[in-house]
Design an enzyme around this catalytic site. Structure first.
Site, PDB file in Angstrom:
ATOM      1  N   HIS A   1    -110.526 -24.083 -90.670  1.00  0.00           N
ATOM      2  CA  HIS A   1    -109.951 -23.367 -91.819  1.00  0.00           C
ATOM      3  C   HIS A   1    -111.104 -22.549 -92.410  1.00  0.00           C
ATOM      4  CE1 HIS A   1    -106.754 -23.573 -95.259  1.00  0.00           C
ATOM      5  NE2 HIS A   1    -107.490 -22.466 -95.377  1.00  0.00           N
ATOM      6  N   VAL A   2    -111.151 -21.278 -92.061  1.00  0.00           N
ATOM      7  CA  VAL A   2    -112.312 -20.446 -92.423  1.00  0.00           C
ATOM      8  C   VAL A   2    -112.435 -20.344 -93.941  1.00  0.00           C
ATOM      9  CG1 VAL A   2    -112.372 -19.092 -90.304  1.00  0.00           C
ATOM     10  CG2 VAL A   2    -110.955 -18.317 -92.236  1.00  0.00           C
ATOM     11  N   HIS A   3    -113.661 -20.167 -94.414  1.00  0.00           N
ATOM     12  CA  HIS A   3    -113.911 -20.058 -95.851  1.00  0.00           C
ATOM     13  C   HIS A   3    -115.217 -19.325 -96.101  1.00  0.00           C
ATOM     14  CE1 HIS A   3    -115.336 -23.893 -94.178  1.00  0.00           C
ATOM     15  NE2 HIS A   3    -116.372 -23.760 -94.992  1.00  0.00           N
ATOM     16  N   LEU A   4    -115.234 -18.620 -97.205  1.00  0.00           N
ATOM     17  CA  LEU A   4    -116.416 -17.850 -97.612  1.00  0.00           C
ATOM     18  C   LEU A   4    -117.188 -18.644 -98.661  1.00  0.00           C
ATOM     19  CD1 LEU A   4    -118.125 -15.222 -97.862  1.00  0.00           C
ATOM     20  CD2 LEU A   4    -116.388 -14.368 -99.446  1.00  0.00           C
TER      21      LEU A   4
END
Ligand SMILES: [Zn+2]
Length: 160
Positions: A118-121
């Protein structure tokens, strides 16, 4: 120069991220703000505090949608993630007054991602005297302030 700091909670986190049931971002998305440390919710993205932060006020901006591939992010998700990062820096400026920020994506375990699907910045506030950029990803600070208190402050002051 990196100072290797002892941070057992983070080591534990990295070690168990794979075994954890469910995705921490989806759990935060679906649960109450206080439990998931959610500071702000947008339409396609939301902001939460990192429970294993590199510095005070370390935020993560994630798409609402469970997506692990950076290239699969949709246009409006990309836009909102970055807009929320900007708003987060506005809130952090009010609460902590950091002198700078690092924004970054850790894609893949080898790149330091604790959660890979779950990509995140990351939005990491920086102050003079803390460690330099790249080692921040392998370094940890001890945090005096309780995370829920930080979440409450940021949520209250969040710029619209
Ligand atoms: Zn997820």
């Amino acid at each position: 120069m990196t100072r290797p700091l002892w941070a057992p909670w983070r080591l534990e986190y990295v070690g168990t991220a794979d075994e954890q049931e469910g995705c921490i971002f989806c759990l935060a998305r679906d649960g109450p703000d206080e439990e998931g440390l959610v500071a702000h919710r947008g339409e396609r993205a939301f902001v939460l505090l990192n429970k294993f932060p590199y510095s005070s006020g370390h935020l993560m901006v994630a798409p609402v949608r469970h997506v692990g591939e950076f290239a699969e992010l949709e246009q409006d998700e990309i836009v909102e993630i970055h807009r929320l990062a900007g708003q987060g820096m506005g809130a952090l400026a009010e609460v902590y007054g950091p002198q700078g920020y690092n924004l970054g994506w850790n894609l893949g375990r080898i790149a330091g991602a604790g959660v890979t699907d779950h990509v995140h910045l990351h939005v990491v506030p920086r102050w003079a005297g803390d460690t330099n950029f790249m080692p921040v990803l392998a370094d940890v600070k001890v945090l005096p302030e309780h995370l829920e208190e930080t979440r409450r402050k940021l949520a209250a002051i969040w710029p619209s």
